[in-house]
Design a protein around this motif. Structure first.
Motif, mmCIF file in Angstrom:
data_model
loop_
_atom_site.group_PDB
_atom_site.id
_atom_site.type_symbol
_atom_site.label_atom_id
_atom_site.label_comp_id
_atom_site.label_asym_id
_atom_site.label_seq_id
_atom_site.Cartn_x
_atom_site.Cartn_y
_atom_site.Cartn_z
ATOM 1 N N SER A 116 5.429 -3.889 9.505
ATOM 2 C CA SER A 116 5.131 -4.180 7.986
ATOM 3 C C SER A 116 6.415 -3.673 7.092
ATOM 4 O O SER A 116 6.793 -2.451 7.476
ATOM 5 C CB SER A 116 3.970 -3.645 7.394
ATOM 6 N N VAL A 117 6.898 -4.408 6.232
ATOM 7 C CA VAL A 117 7.907 -4.017 5.281
ATOM 8 C C VAL A 117 7.328 -4.075 3.845
ATOM 9 O O VAL A 117 6.721 -4.919 3.363
ATOM 10 C CB VAL A 117 9.005 -4.903 5.555
ATOM 11 N N GLY A 118 7.786 -3.052 3.029
ATOM 12 C CA GLY A 118 7.717 -2.922 1.552
ATOM 13 C C GLY A 118 8.761 -2.554 0.961
ATOM 14 O O GLY A 118 9.789 -2.102 1.446
ATOM 15 N N SER A 119 8.825 -2.838 -0.269
ATOM 16 C CA SER A 119 9.784 -2.642 -1.027
ATOM 17 C C SER A 119 9.512 -1.947 -2.490
ATOM 18 O O SER A 119 8.336 -2.301 -3.223
ATOM 19 C CB SER A 119 10.771 -4.090 -1.396
ATOM 20 N N LYS A 120 10.360 -1.121 -2.938
ATOM 21 C CA LYS A 120 10.131 -0.593 -4.218
ATOM 22 C C LYS A 120 11.525 -0.006 -4.850
ATOM 23 O O LYS A 120 12.485 0.000 -4.240
ATOM 24 C CB LYS A 120 9.357 0.859 -4.160
ATOM 25 N N GLN A 145 17.314 -0.358 -4.674
ATOM 26 C CA GLN A 145 15.994 -0.828 -4.141
ATOM 27 C C GLN A 145 15.899 -0.013 -2.831
ATOM 28 O O GLN A 145 16.907 0.213 -2.039
ATOM 29 C CB GLN A 145 15.877 -2.415 -3.609
ATOM 30 N N LEU A 189 13.587 -0.148 0.689
ATOM 31 C CA LEU A 189 12.913 -1.079 1.836
ATOM 32 C C LEU A 189 12.237 0.025 2.693
ATOM 33 O O LEU A 189 12.745 1.013 3.538
ATOM 34 C CB LEU A 189 13.472 -1.589 2.598
ATOM 35 N N THR A 190 10.946 0.132 2.858
ATOM 36 C CA THR A 190 10.071 1.030 3.986
ATOM 37 C C THR A 190 9.492 0.046 4.798
ATOM 38 O O THR A 190 9.076 -0.987 4.593
ATOM 39 C CB THR A 190 9.054 1.934 3.129
ATOM 40 N N GLY A 191 9.496 0.590 6.327
ATOM 41 C CA GLY A 191 9.018 -0.207 7.285
ATOM 42 C C GLY A 191 8.081 0.524 8.293
ATOM 43 O O GLY A 191 8.567 1.650 8.243
ATOM 44 N N ASP A 201 7.993 5.011 11.435
ATOM 45 C CA ASP A 201 8.495 4.441 9.956
ATOM 46 C C ASP A 201 9.694 4.747 9.785
ATOM 47 O O ASP A 201 10.204 5.624 10.147
ATOM 48 C CB ASP A 201 7.508 4.841 8.810
ATOM 49 N N ARG A 252 17.094 -5.450 5.565
ATOM 50 C CA ARG A 252 16.105 -5.539 6.341
ATOM 51 C C ARG A 252 16.608 -5.806 7.965
ATOM 52 O O ARG A 252 15.939 -5.151 8.814
ATOM 53 C CB ARG A 252 15.467 -6.970 6.222
#
Length: 160
Positions: free
Chosen positions: A73-77, A90, A92-94, A115, A136
Motif C-alpha cells: 500500500s502506498v500513501g502520499s502526503k 511530497q 510517499l510512504t509504503g 515500511d 514510486r
C-alpha cells in the motif's frame, strides 16, 4: 613515527585475517533460497516493480520450493509546505506485507511486514509526474530490499 604506525596497522590486519573474521551482513543464510521462490503475479505497476526487485535479489526459478505472496500500500502526503499552501516536497510512504510458504504443504514458514518512505520535489506538471513515477519506483526497490533483508534474518531455520 610513520614506521611505527605502519607496523601497528600490519599487525592489526594480520590478527584480523587470522581470527576467522566474518562480515556482519553475510548473505549466507539466504543462499539456500536463491532460485527456489515462485512470486505472485503482479497486478499493478507497483507490484511489477516490487517483483522485479525481488527477482533481482532472490532469482527466478523453474522448479520452485517456496511461494512468496506480497501486498503493498502506498500513501502520499505533502511535506515542506509554504505559508501560501504550496508543497515544495511530497513524501510517499509504503507498507509491504509478505508471506513465504512451502509449496509442498502450503504452510507459511516466514511472514512479516516492512515500511519505507521516499520524497520528491514537485515543480511543474510534467516534471512532477515524472518525479512521482520515479519516487514510486524507488519506493518499490526499497520495499523489495527490506523484504529480502527480513527474509534473510528469519530464514536460518529453513536452510538447516
Amino acid at each position: 613515527m610513520l614506521l611505527y604506525n605502519r607496523r601497528s596497522f600490519l599487525i592489526l590486519a594480520t590478527a584480523l585475517a587470522g581470527c576467522g573474521f566474518e562480515p556482519v551482513y553475510d548473505s549466507q543464510p539466504i543462499k539456500g533460497l536463491v532460485g527456489q521462490i515462485q512470486y505472485d503475479t503482479p497486478s499493478s505497476r507497483d507490484t511489477f516493480a516490487l517483483r522485479d526487485q525481488l527477482e533481482r535479489r532472490l532469482g527466478s526459478t523453474q522448479n520452485p520450493k517456496y511461494g512468496l505472496a506480497y501486498s503493498i500500500s502506498v500513501g502520499s502526503k505533502r511535506a515542506a509546505v509554504s505559508f501560501n499552501g504550496r508543497a515544495y516536497r511530497q513524501q510517499l510512504t509504503g507498507a509491504g506485507k509478505y508471506s513465504l510458504r512451502d509449496l509442498s504443504n502450503n504452510q507459511v514458514v516466514i511472514s512479516g511486514a516492512v515500511d519505507a518512505f521516499v520524497g520528491y520535489a514537485p515543480t511543474s506538471t510534467t516534471s512532477s509526474q515524472a518525479a512521482a513515477r520515479d519516487a514510486r519506483a524507488r519506493l518499490m526497490i526499497q520495499i523489495g530490499d527490506l523484504i529480502v533483508e527480513d527474509i534473510m534474518f528469519k530464514s536460518d531455520s529453513l536452510t538447516q
